[in-house]
Design an enzyme around this catalytic site. Structure first.
Site, PDB file in Angstrom:
ATOM      1  N   GLU A 263      39.793  42.578  28.964  1.00 46.72           N
ATOM      2  CA  GLU A 263      40.261  43.404  27.890  1.00 46.72           C
ATOM      3  C   GLU A 263      40.918  44.730  28.478  1.00 46.72           C
ATOM      4  O   GLU A 263      40.839  45.880  27.744  1.00 46.72           O
ATOM      5  CB  GLU A 263      39.357  43.482  26.736  1.00 46.72           C
ATOM      6  CG  GLU A 263      39.202  42.459  26.058  1.00 46.72           C
ATOM      7  CD  GLU A 263      40.747  41.991  25.451  1.00 46.72           C
ATOM      8  OE1 GLU A 263      41.541  42.712  24.624  1.00 46.72           O
ATOM      9  OE2 GLU A 263      41.100  40.730  25.380  1.00 46.72           O
TER      10      GLU A 263
ATOM     11  N   GLY B 102      39.284  31.965  29.514  1.00 49.80           N
ATOM     12  CA  GLY B 102      38.003  31.620  28.552  1.00 49.80           C
ATOM     13  C   GLY B 102      38.581  30.410  27.860  1.00 49.80           C
ATOM     14  O   GLY B 102      39.736  30.397  27.309  1.00 49.80           O
TER      15      GLY B 102
ATOM     16  N   THR C  95      35.771  45.097  32.853  1.00 50.04           N
ATOM     17  CA  THR C  95      37.023  44.572  33.386  1.00 50.04           C
ATOM     18  C   THR C  95      37.937  43.969  32.483  1.00 50.04           C
ATOM     19  O   THR C  95      39.176  44.143  32.655  1.00 50.04           O
ATOM     20  CB  THR C  95      36.485  43.648  34.760  1.00 50.04           C
ATOM     21  OG1 THR C  95      35.775  44.228  35.605  1.00 50.04           O
ATOM     22  CG2 THR C  95      37.762  43.102  35.312  1.00 50.04           C
TER      23      THR C  95
ATOM     24  N   GLY D 183       8.593  46.410  36.265  1.00 55.72           N
ATOM     25  CA  GLY D 183       8.707  44.652  36.626  1.00 55.72           C
ATOM     26  C   GLY D 183       9.192  43.961  35.194  1.00 55.72           C
ATOM     27  O   GLY D 183       9.864  42.602  35.547  1.00 55.72           O
TER      28      GLY D 183
ATOM     29  N   ARG E 212       3.611  51.794  26.436  1.00 57.02           N
ATOM     30  CA  ARG E 212       3.085  51.643  27.887  1.00 57.02           C
ATOM     31  C   ARG E 212       2.382  52.547  28.472  1.00 57.02           C
ATOM     32  O   ARG E 212       3.210  53.986  28.343  1.00 57.02           O
ATOM     33  CB  ARG E 212       4.146  51.221  28.842  1.00 57.02           C
ATOM     34  CG  ARG E 212       3.997  50.976  30.209  1.00 57.02           C
ATOM     35  CD  ARG E 212       3.314  49.816  30.654  1.00 57.02           C
ATOM     36  NE  ARG E 212       3.118  49.477  32.096  1.00 57.02           N
ATOM     37  CZ  ARG E 212       2.449  48.464  32.454  1.00 57.02           C
ATOM     38  NH1 ARG E 212       1.968  47.662  31.776  1.00 57.02           N
ATOM     39  NH2 ARG E 212       2.445  48.107  33.951  1.00 57.02           N
TER      40      ARG E 212
ATOM     41  N   THR F 207      46.113  36.438  32.209  1.00 57.29           N
ATOM     42  CA  THR F 207      45.778  36.587  33.692  1.00 57.29           C
ATOM     43  C   THR F 207      46.188  35.734  34.579  1.00 57.29           C
ATOM     44  O   THR F 207      45.902  34.673  34.316  1.00 57.29           O
ATOM     45  CB  THR F 207      44.225  37.290  33.782  1.00 57.29           C
ATOM     46  OG1 THR F 207      43.973  38.261  32.821  1.00 57.29           O
ATOM     47  CG2 THR F 207      44.098  37.696  35.044  1.00 57.29           C
TER      48      THR F 207
ATOM     49  N   ASP G 231      41.176  46.545  32.583  1.00 57.08           N
ATOM     50  CA  ASP G 231      40.292  47.382  33.606  1.00 57.08           C
ATOM     51  C   ASP G 231      40.016  48.824  33.080  1.00 57.08           C
ATOM     52  O   ASP G 231      41.042  49.432  32.811  1.00 57.08           O
ATOM     53  CB  ASP G 231      40.719  46.975  35.031  1.00 57.08           C
ATOM     54  CG  ASP G 231      39.840  47.986  35.963  1.00 57.08           C
ATOM     55  OD1 ASP G 231      38.936  47.721  36.405  1.00 57.08           O
ATOM     56  OD2 ASP G 231      40.558  49.340  36.127  1.00 57.08           O
TER      57      ASP G 231
ATOM     58  N   SER H 229      45.816  43.286  36.039  1.00 58.53           N
ATOM     59  CA  SER H 229      46.108  44.436  35.389  1.00 58.53           C
ATOM     60  C   SER H 229      47.861  44.676  35.111  1.00 58.53           C
ATOM     61  O   SER H 229      48.353  45.211  34.027  1.00 58.53           O
ATOM     62  CB  SER H 229      45.765  45.661  36.040  1.00 58.53           C
ATOM     63  OG  SER H 229      44.170  45.567  36.258  1.00 58.53           O
TER      64      SER H 229
HETATM   65  C1  LIG Z   1      34.638  36.424  32.702  1.00 55.58           C
HETATM   66  C2  LIG Z   1      36.217  36.714  32.614  1.00 55.58           C
HETATM   67  C3  LIG Z   1      36.797  36.360  31.416  1.00 55.58           C
HETATM   68  C4  LIG Z   1      37.971  36.367  31.429  1.00 55.58           C
HETATM   69  N1  LIG Z   1      38.913  36.034  30.390  1.00 55.58           N
HETATM   70  C5  LIG Z   1      40.223  36.080  30.160  1.00 55.58           C
HETATM   71  C6  LIG Z   1      40.862  35.366  29.488  1.00 55.58           C
HETATM   72  O1  LIG Z   1      40.280  34.659  28.538  1.00 55.58           O
HETATM   73  N2  LIG Z   1      42.301  35.374  29.322  1.00 55.58           N
HETATM   74  C7  LIG Z   1      42.889  36.204  30.118  1.00 55.58           C
HETATM   75  O2  LIG Z   1      44.108  36.387  30.410  1.00 55.58           O
HETATM   76  N3  LIG Z   1      42.431  36.927  31.122  1.00 55.58           N
HETATM   77  C8  LIG Z   1      40.773  36.795  31.268  1.00 55.58           C
HETATM   78  N4  LIG Z   1      40.095  37.648  32.276  1.00 55.58           N
HETATM   79  C9  LIG Z   1      40.830  38.403  33.150  1.00 55.58           C
HETATM   80  C10 LIG Z   1      40.509  39.573  32.997  1.00 55.58           C
HETATM   81  O3  LIG Z   1      41.227  40.402  31.916  1.00 55.58           O
HETATM   82  C11 LIG Z   1      41.299  40.427  34.407  1.00 55.58           C
HETATM   83  O4  LIG Z   1      40.443  40.062  35.442  1.00 55.58           O
HETATM   84  C12 LIG Z   1      41.366  41.946  34.220  1.00 55.58           C
HETATM   85  O5  LIG Z   1      42.363  42.303  33.558  1.00 55.58           O
HETATM   86  C13 LIG Z   1      41.667  42.716  35.636  1.00 55.58           C
HETATM   87  O6  LIG Z   1      42.301  42.330  36.417  1.00 55.58           O
HETATM   88  P1  LIG Z   1      42.173  41.765  38.124  1.00 55.58           P
HETATM   89  O7  LIG Z   1      41.244  40.794  37.947  1.00 55.58           O
HETATM   90  O8  LIG Z   1      43.294  41.161  38.588  1.00 55.58           O
HETATM   91  O9  LIG Z   1      42.070  43.102  38.459  1.00 55.58           O
HETATM   92  P2  LIG Z   1      42.858  44.041  39.422  1.00 55.58           P
HETATM   93  O10 LIG Z   1      44.017  44.280  38.345  1.00 55.58           O
HETATM   94  O11 LIG Z   1      43.305  43.532  40.558  1.00 55.58           O
HETATM   95  O12 LIG Z   1      42.005  45.366  39.556  1.00 55.58           O
HETATM   96  C14 LIG Z   1      40.961  45.358  40.789  1.00 55.58           C
HETATM   97  C15 LIG Z   1      40.604  46.798  40.761  1.00 55.58           C
HETATM   98  O13 LIG Z   1      41.940  47.567  41.477  1.00 55.58           O
HETATM   99  C16 LIG Z   1      41.822  48.731  40.499  1.00 55.58           C
HETATM  100  N5  LIG Z   1      43.358  48.978  40.161  1.00 55.58           N
HETATM  101  C17 LIG Z   1      44.226  48.044  39.681  1.00 55.58           C
HETATM  102  N6  LIG Z   1      45.275  48.628  39.651  1.00 55.58           N
HETATM  103  C18 LIG Z   1      45.225  50.090  39.892  1.00 55.58           C
HETATM  104  C19 LIG Z   1      45.942  51.160  39.864  1.00 55.58           C
HETATM  105  N7  LIG Z   1      47.401  51.340  39.569  1.00 55.58           N
HETATM  106  N8  LIG Z   1      45.583  52.206  40.278  1.00 55.58           N
HETATM  107  C20 LIG Z   1      44.264  52.479  40.739  1.00 55.58           C
HETATM  108  N9  LIG Z   1      43.572  51.222  40.501  1.00 55.58           N
HETATM  109  C21 LIG Z   1      43.834  50.207  40.159  1.00 55.58           C
HETATM  110  C22 LIG Z   1      41.212  48.271  39.132  1.00 55.58           C
HETATM  111  O14 LIG Z   1      40.443  49.488  38.500  1.00 55.58           O
HETATM  112  C23 LIG Z   1      40.129  47.606  39.657  1.00 55.58           C
HETATM  113  O15 LIG Z   1      39.006  48.024  40.045  1.00 55.58           O
HETATM  114  C24 LIG Z   1      38.706  37.425  32.432  1.00 55.58           C
HETATM  115  C25 LIG Z   1      38.081  37.962  33.558  1.00 55.58           C
HETATM  116  C26 LIG Z   1      36.772  37.487  33.490  1.00 55.58           C
HETATM  117  C27 LIG Z   1      36.106  37.817  34.652  1.00 55.58           C
END
Ligand SMILES: Cc1cc2nc3c(=O)[nH]c(=O)nc-3n(C[C@H](O)[C@H](O)[C@H](O)COP(=O)(O)OP(=O)(O)OC[C@H]3O[C@@H](n4cnc5c(N)ncnc54)[C@H](O)[C@@H]3O)c2cc1C
Length: 639
Positions: free
Chosen positions: A421, A175, A419, A398, A307, A136, A423, A142
């Site tokens: 692995e 990570g 989100t 609570g 409870r 990412t 979204d 995504s």
């Molecule tokens: C705690 C944490 C650990 C992570 N670890 C890793 C890691 O180790 N390695 C790694 O590579 N990544 C990692 N990630 C990244 C994670 O895989 C991405 O955040 C995830 O793939 C989503 O990408 P984005 O954040 O860019 O969201 P976006 O793709 O920007 O999505 C944002 C929103 O837009 C919506 N959306 C996007 N595209 C569309 C579409 N075509 N149509 C309609 N709706 C859409 C989605 O549903 C979502 O609600 C991690 C993230 C977090 C928060």
């Protein structure tokens, strides 16, 4: 434990009971960690999580999915079962393990070849080499195909130069990056000669002796909503040079002469094939979500059975679980957790089969179906986790808010499962694409817009034919009484009726999407606008498909049990799950003429009746989840 509940517990543990028992044992031995973390600073928490990961590595449980020659267990199904069970403990430990063994190690295993396996895998399995999976970017999550990092081959030095080529192309949320990772599998656009070849993976050292490697900049992502024991961070690459051999070259390589070559000619297909090998991560996260849900339900149900609040007579207050609304809140969620458990079991078995067979013997269609099932199950399971953990927190009043009762961590740590692995919403679009193109390998290289044009053009008739409700109805008529009014005549608890309803919904929705796509394109709108306009139907159809698979998995499993009290009980649970799902979507069924007002009311009554019938078994049903008491904490709530 009651023998019927014992039988169900054994059924849930399934073929990997020994592995699950071992993971439970190791977690129980380290159960104090769950309360220790309440008082740790973020830095201390991260260090303790790393220590725990290294402490667990010699048990062999984290490396089960790797080949034996590198110290692994050579058993993919067992590795997923172990990961699912690990989710009974601290979820930062789980996610850090997932990054190290599943993502980092998994990418080397599946995208690399022997030279990479020999160089790294033994150290990955032992925890000697900690690494990251750097896919990412800040600008693209995504949409992996649009990543901005480049990996450019330099023939002069026979090296690959990795560069963060745009301000928003730095790797984010990675990570293991902020504190512990020494190496990263970096996903970048490969450039050889003047040509871009799409996203490939390259192994890049990011830390040497605890300091950022030359040309690598690292920043901490800082405090997060949850999972604060995992060191997520950002990575920039300023022209970092690595040997050509660091390209993970299972599907594509750069020859000694400096030419790009790949066994898969079509770039889109190559991209999807590479990503497809990483499906295991998705299967793992979905399974972990189901486990976290089981912990929450165990605490809330046991509490509700102790409870007391209010009551008909003074001094004789009622148990929460004797209230109809409390039953309604918890028992259908227990039923759905069982359903998802069996859907996950089926998925785990399919994953094991596909990844244990020689790659050339597995049909592309089989792989695509697995990927689709993994995407859909992950989405439904993790959404279910989020909403159920919240409901269980509230159900404990609570007390549910106190960290010692576990919901604080469960809620915060599982939130992001929807989100990472993949979204969930994006994943359901993948599921729909597979359904609309029937997973045909010749269509897998279609992007979303290609798929719209394809469905709207050539194949709309095929989609409609395949999903046509009349064929389904013919089948239903053979199984259920009542001819055309089967949906009114069938016995309300008949599993065939439930399946027919879910199949009807799926096929109707899918056909509807195809028709809408065609109408839009025929009307002159461009493919992107058409897709965007029908997107809610696309998501609905995918969801309906996965719901049907989940119900089939549950009914199939119950049907395969030997007759007896355990089967009768699970059959009741399955009926509740099915009717609750029909009830949840009753507006759609009524809109589409499959539910009369009377029948809809009868279904709601039946859901209530089943909750009352299952009330006496509710505690047993959560006991069968077999989350060790020591890991639930919540002593006051459980008693
Ligand atoms: C705690 C944490 C650990 C992570 N670890 C890793 C890691 O180790 N390695 C790694 O590579 N990544 C990692 N990630 C990244 C994670 O895989 C991405 O955040 C995830 O793939 C989503 O990408 P984005 O954040 O860019 O969201 P976006 O793709 O920007 O999505 C944002 C929103 O837009 C919506 N959306 C996007 N595209 C569309 C579409 N075509 N149509 C309609 N709706 C859409 C989605 O549903 C979502 O609600 C991690 C993230 C977090 C928060």
């Amino acid at each position: 434990m009651d023998p019927v509940i014992q039988e169900i517990a054994e059924l849930l543990d399934g073929g990997h009971a020994d592995v699950r028992a071992k993971v439970r044992e190791e977690l129980v031995a380290r159960a104090a960690f769950l309360s220790d973390v309440d008082d740790l600073s973020r830095d201390e928490y991260r260090e303790r999580v790393r220590d725990l990961l290294l402490d667990m590595a010699p048990t062999g449980l984290s490396g089960l999915g790797f080949p034996k020659e590198y110290g692994g267990g050579g058993d993919i199904g067992a590795s997923i079962a172990a990961f699912e069970t690990l989710a009974m403990g601290d979820l930062s430990v789980l996610v850090k393990s997932g990054v190290q063994f599943g993502l980092f190690g998994g990418a080397i295993l599946h995208l690399g070849t022997k030279r990479h396996h020999d160089a790294y895998l033994a150290d990955v399995v032992s925890g000697e080499l900690l690494g990251c999976f750097a896919m990412t970017e800040h600008g693209h999550g995504s949409n992996v195909a649009e990543l901005g990092t480049t990996a450019t081959y330099d023939p002069a030095t026979d090296e690959i130069v990795v560069t963060t080529s745009a301000p928003d192309a730095y790797k984010d949320y990675i990570g293991n990056a902020a504190a512990h990772g020494e190496m990263a599998v970096v996903f970048a656009n490969l450039v050889v000669g003047a040509e871009r070849h799409g996203v490939h993976a390259v192994v890049v050292p990011i830390r040497v002796d605890g300091q950022p490697a030359p040309g690598v900049r690292i920043a901490d992502d800082g405090p997060k909503m949850g999972l604060n024991g995992v060191d997520n961070g950002r990575l920039w690459f300023d022209g970092v040079r690595v040997p050509r051999a660091n390209l993970l070259n299972r599907f594509a390589d750069i020859t000694d002469e400096g030419r790009y070559e790949s066994s898969i000619e079509n770039p889109n297909r190559r991209f999807f094939t590479m990503l497809g090998t990483l499906v295991q991560g998705r299967v793992s996260v979905g399974g972990a979500g189901i486990t976290a849900t089981k912990s929450a339900l165990t605490i809330a149900t046991r509490y509700a059975d102790r409870r007391r609040q209010f009551g008909a007579e003074e001094g004789n207050e009622m148990l929460l679980l004797d209230y109809g609304q409390h039953q309604r809140r918890l028992i259908p969620r227990i039923a759905r957790t069982y359903a998802l458990h069996f859907a996950q079991e089926m998925l785990r078995e399919q994953l094991h089969e596909v990844f244990s067979a020689p790659p050339e013997s597995v049909e592309t269609q089989t792989r695509r179906e697995l990927e689709s099932r993994a995407a859909g199950t992950k989405a439904l399971a993790t959404w279910h986790a989020t909403s159920t953990i919240q409901e269980c927190r509230e159900a404990c009043g609570g007390a549910g808010y106190l960290a010692e009762n576990r919901f604080a961590a469960l809620k915060a740590d599982t939130d992001v499962f929807a989100t990472f692995e993949g979204d969930n919403t994006v994943l359901l679009q993948l599921v729909a694409k597979g359904l609309l193109t029937d997973f045909a390998s010749e269509f897998e290289d279609l992007d979303q817009l290609g798929m719209v044009r394809f469905v709207a053009g050539l194949a709309v008739d095929t989609v409609l034919e395949r999903t046509s409700a009349h064929k389904l109805l013919e089948r239903v008529r053979d199984l259920l009484p009542g001819g055309d009014s089967w949906d009114q005549e069938a016995e309300i608890r008949d599993p065939e009726y439930h399946l027919a309803m879910l199949r009807f919904r799926e096929e109707h929705m899918l056909g509807g999407v195809a028709r809408r796509l065609k109408r839009g394109v025929d009307g002159g709108d461009d493919a992107a606008a058409v897709f965007s306009m029908v997107q809610d139907h696309v998501i609905g159809a995918a969801r309906a498909h996965v719901e049907r698979l989940v119900l089939e998995a549950f009914t199939g499993r119950v049907g395969g049990m030997p007759p007896g009290a355990a089967r009768d009980l699970l059959a009741q649970v399955c009926t509740l799950h099915a009717l609750a799902e029909i009830e949840r979507d009753r507006a759609w069924f009524m809109e589409h003429g499959r539910l009369t007002i009377q029948r809809s009311k009868a279904i709601s009554r039946e859901v209530g009746a089943l909750c009352r019938e299952l009330r006496a078994s509710a505690v047993g049903l959560v006991e069968a989840f077999s989350v060790p008491r020591e890991l639930l904490r919540a002593e006051d709530l459980i008693g």
